[in-house]
Design a protein around this motif. Sequence first.
Motif, mmCIF file in Angstrom:
data_model
loop_
_atom_site.group_PDB
_atom_site.id
_atom_site.type_symbol
_atom_site.label_atom_id
_atom_site.label_comp_id
_atom_site.label_asym_id
_atom_site.label_seq_id
_atom_site.Cartn_x
_atom_site.Cartn_y
_atom_site.Cartn_z
ATOM 1 N N LEU A 183 0.747 -1.136 -0.005
ATOM 2 C CA LEU A 183 0.046 0.018 0.011
ATOM 3 C C LEU A 183 0.862 1.119 0.001
ATOM 4 C CD1 LEU A 183 -3.057 0.822 0.011
ATOM 5 C CD2 LEU A 183 -2.968 0.871 2.597
ATOM 6 N N LEU A 184 1.863 1.167 0.629
ATOM 7 C CA LEU A 184 2.824 2.370 0.692
ATOM 8 C C LEU A 184 3.615 2.738 -0.556
ATOM 9 C CD1 LEU A 184 4.607 1.802 4.243
ATOM 10 C CD2 LEU A 184 3.077 3.873 3.411
ATOM 11 N N GLU A 185 3.576 1.512 -1.362
ATOM 12 C CA GLU A 185 4.217 1.746 -2.775
ATOM 13 C C GLU A 185 3.475 2.112 -3.583
ATOM 14 O OE1 GLU A 185 6.396 -1.084 -6.252
ATOM 15 O OE2 GLU A 185 5.909 -1.898 -3.938
ATOM 16 N N ILE A 186 1.941 1.675 -3.628
ATOM 17 C CA ILE A 186 0.962 1.840 -4.944
ATOM 18 C C ILE A 186 0.311 3.184 -4.745
ATOM 19 C CG2 ILE A 186 0.764 -0.686 -5.461
ATOM 20 C CD1 ILE A 186 -2.073 -0.375 -3.964
ATOM 21 N N ALA A 187 0.229 3.487 -3.380
ATOM 22 C CA ALA A 187 -0.587 4.901 -3.093
ATOM 23 C C ALA A 187 0.257 5.766 -2.164
ATOM 24 C CB ALA A 187 -1.819 4.467 -2.313
ATOM 25 N N PRO A 188 1.668 6.195 -2.680
ATOM 26 C CA PRO A 188 2.423 7.046 -1.742
ATOM 27 C C PRO A 188 1.543 8.530 -1.410
ATOM 28 C CG PRO A 188 3.103 7.028 -4.083
ATOM 29 C CD PRO A 188 2.106 5.972 -4.080
ATOM 30 N N HIS A 189 1.063 8.889 -2.334
ATOM 31 C CA HIS A 189 0.174 10.048 -2.180
ATOM 32 C C HIS A 189 -0.902 10.104 -1.095
ATOM 33 C CE1 HIS A 189 -2.113 7.843 -4.792
ATOM 34 N NE2 HIS A 189 -3.306 8.764 -4.875
ATOM 35 N N LEU A 190 -1.447 8.887 -0.841
ATOM 36 C CA LEU A 190 -2.380 8.625 0.338
ATOM 37 C C LEU A 190 -1.834 7.917 1.564
ATOM 38 C CD1 LEU A 190 -5.267 7.580 -1.750
ATOM 39 C CD2 LEU A 190 -4.814 10.020 -1.009
ATOM 40 N N SER A 191 -0.531 7.517 1.465
ATOM 41 C CA SER A 191 0.040 6.791 2.689
ATOM 42 C C SER A 191 1.433 7.238 2.924
ATOM 43 C CB SER A 191 0.128 5.300 2.235
ATOM 44 O OG SER A 191 -0.936 4.852 1.629
ATOM 45 N N ALA A 192 1.880 7.172 4.042
ATOM 46 C CA ALA A 192 3.169 7.589 4.646
ATOM 47 C C ALA A 192 3.676 6.688 5.788
ATOM 48 C CB ALA A 192 3.040 8.881 4.962
ATOM 49 N N PRO A 193 4.897 6.493 5.918
ATOM 50 C CA PRO A 193 5.504 5.735 7.335
ATOM 51 C C PRO A 193 5.002 6.822 8.394
ATOM 52 C CG PRO A 193 7.197 5.957 5.617
ATOM 53 C CD PRO A 193 6.223 6.685 5.030
ATOM 54 N N TRP A 194 4.931 6.074 9.514
ATOM 55 C CA TRP A 194 4.263 6.774 10.705
ATOM 56 C C TRP A 194 4.948 6.107 12.043
ATOM 57 C CZ3 TRP A 194 0.408 6.536 14.639
ATOM 58 C CH2 TRP A 194 -0.223 7.646 14.952
ATOM 59 N N TRP A 195 4.822 6.686 13.264
ATOM 60 C CA TRP A 195 5.474 6.034 14.390
ATOM 61 C C TRP A 195 4.583 6.175 15.645
ATOM 62 C CZ3 TRP A 195 7.625 8.755 18.660
ATOM 63 C CH2 TRP A 195 7.752 10.169 18.084
ATOM 64 N N GLN A 196 4.822 4.986 16.623
ATOM 65 C CA GLN A 196 4.065 5.448 17.738
ATOM 66 C C GLN A 196 4.728 4.629 18.845
ATOM 67 O OE1 GLN A 196 0.264 3.397 17.527
ATOM 68 N NE2 GLN A 196 0.924 1.755 16.274
ATOM 69 N N LEU A 197 4.326 4.819 19.955
ATOM 70 C CA LEU A 197 4.820 4.028 21.186
ATOM 71 C C LEU A 197 4.150 2.679 21.537
ATOM 72 C CD1 LEU A 197 5.971 7.228 23.049
ATOM 73 C CD2 LEU A 197 7.463 5.502 21.889
ATOM 74 N N PRO A 198 4.397 1.533 21.378
ATOM 75 C CA PRO A 198 3.727 0.567 22.208
ATOM 76 C C PRO A 198 4.662 -0.072 23.383
ATOM 77 C CG PRO A 198 5.022 -0.432 20.498
ATOM 78 C CD PRO A 198 5.475 1.109 20.685
ATOM 79 N N TYR A 199 4.469 -1.442 23.732
ATOM 80 C CA TYR A 199 4.847 -1.696 24.860
ATOM 81 C C TYR A 199 5.973 -2.701 24.932
ATOM 82 C CZ TYR A 199 -0.053 -1.063 25.272
ATOM 83 O OH TYR A 199 -1.466 -0.296 25.094
ATOM 84 N N TYR A 200 6.435 -3.592 24.351
ATOM 85 C CA TYR A 200 7.481 -4.537 24.654
ATOM 86 C C TYR A 200 8.381 -4.739 23.661
ATOM 87 C CZ TYR A 200 3.317 -6.154 27.623
ATOM 88 O OH TYR A 200 2.556 -6.103 28.612
ATOM 89 N N TRP A 201 9.647 -4.332 24.133
ATOM 90 C CA TRP A 201 10.825 -4.493 23.162
ATOM 91 C C TRP A 201 10.992 -5.680 22.327
ATOM 92 C CZ3 TRP A 201 15.413 -7.321 22.654
ATOM 93 C CH2 TRP A 201 16.154 -6.418 21.881
ATOM 94 N N ALA A 202 11.143 -6.745 23.152
ATOM 95 C CA ALA A 202 10.869 -8.120 22.530
ATOM 96 C C ALA A 202 10.155 -8.367 21.387
ATOM 97 C CB ALA A 202 10.960 -9.122 23.559
ATOM 98 N N GLY A 203 8.886 -7.893 21.823
ATOM 99 C CA GLY A 203 7.733 -8.379 20.749
ATOM 100 C C GLY A 203 7.880 -7.106 19.411
ATOM 101 N N ILE A 204 8.607 -6.217 19.807
ATOM 102 C CA ILE A 204 8.452 -5.169 18.667
ATOM 103 C C ILE A 204 9.596 -5.613 17.696
ATOM 104 C CG2 ILE A 204 9.085 -2.752 18.149
ATOM 105 C CD1 ILE A 204 6.332 -3.418 19.210
ATOM 106 N N LYS A 205 10.894 -6.043 18.191
ATOM 107 C CA LYS A 205 11.926 -6.607 17.546
ATOM 108 C C LYS A 205 11.420 -7.803 16.749
ATOM 109 C CE LYS A 205 15.311 -3.653 18.042
ATOM 110 N NZ LYS A 205 15.725 -2.990 17.069
ATOM 111 N N MET A 206 10.648 -8.389 17.197
ATOM 112 C CA MET A 206 9.980 -9.843 16.479
ATOM 113 C C MET A 206 9.101 -9.019 15.189
ATOM 114 S SD MET A 206 9.652 -12.849 15.940
ATOM 115 C CE MET A 206 10.304 -13.799 17.579
ATOM 116 N N TYR A 207 8.497 -8.084 15.646
ATOM 117 C CA TYR A 207 7.674 -7.471 14.371
ATOM 118 C C TYR A 207 8.789 -6.840 13.486
ATOM 119 C CZ TYR A 207 3.726 -4.298 13.178
ATOM 120 O OH TYR A 207 2.607 -3.735 12.488
#
Length: 297
Positions: free
Chosen positions: A129-153
Amino acid sequence: MAYRKVLKRSALVGTGAVATLFGFSQLMEYRKTQALPSRSFQLAALQDTEEFDVLIVGGGATGAGCALEAVTRNLKTALVERNDFSSGTSSRSTKLIHGGVRYLQKAIMQLDYVQYMMVKEALHERANLLEIAPHLSAPWWQLPYYWAGIKMYDLVAGVQCLKSSYALSKTKALELFPMLKKDRLVGAIVYYDGQHNDARMNLAIGLTAVRYGAAMANYTEVVHLLKRTDSETGVEKVCGARCRDVLTGQEFDVRAKCVINATGPFTDSLRKMDNQKVDNICQPSAGVHIVIPGYYR
């Protein structure tokens, strides 16, 4: 000699003017051929077509997606939406493109391979989606909970990972987000996901379906379903819908070999038009995300 140069310049200027005029006329002609049909034209197509292959009820993400899929498979396609396109659920998402950190947690804690594959597929679709619709999409960031889980992500995303997640100390977290409660705060994790305009994306899909030839009309509601008895089995089958133009009150029939229910949270309402005794199958739910101003980054 000077006279010839003047003539040569005049000829070049004249040629340039003619080329410009021709290009402009071609552009206007192109715009004419690319112009989208009006709503009145679409309503006329719905009324004048003897039978569609597919009639889709609902102009949200699912309905527009079905319309585009059907019309690009060379099926006569119709779609009606009782309000405006993207006026319901498809404009009220969290505006995030994510793979589902919650599902990854479940995959790890419960060793659920199905949940893992769902996250993997969702992350692939995020990249797509980020590739086919760059005019409607963009990378974004937020804060969640667990470092281990996020590294797995990050690991599951593989080469499609937007940016590697990282940890923040308690001091740094409070510096960036002073509104956080200090009690029991250990630190924070930053990870990256995607953000997109859900309503505009839905509209873009719908407009693409129209360009391919689908007949789509907003503010057109289904009054009741049309049925006919199958000559071989004697069973009643849905064969279209009685529709009403909400703006004028005019009613008309739209006949189709197949009717798709893409009404989202109103699924059961349309199902009951077919059979009043059918049990409800849709249970509305809601999610919550908190979006903070950009200056906290």
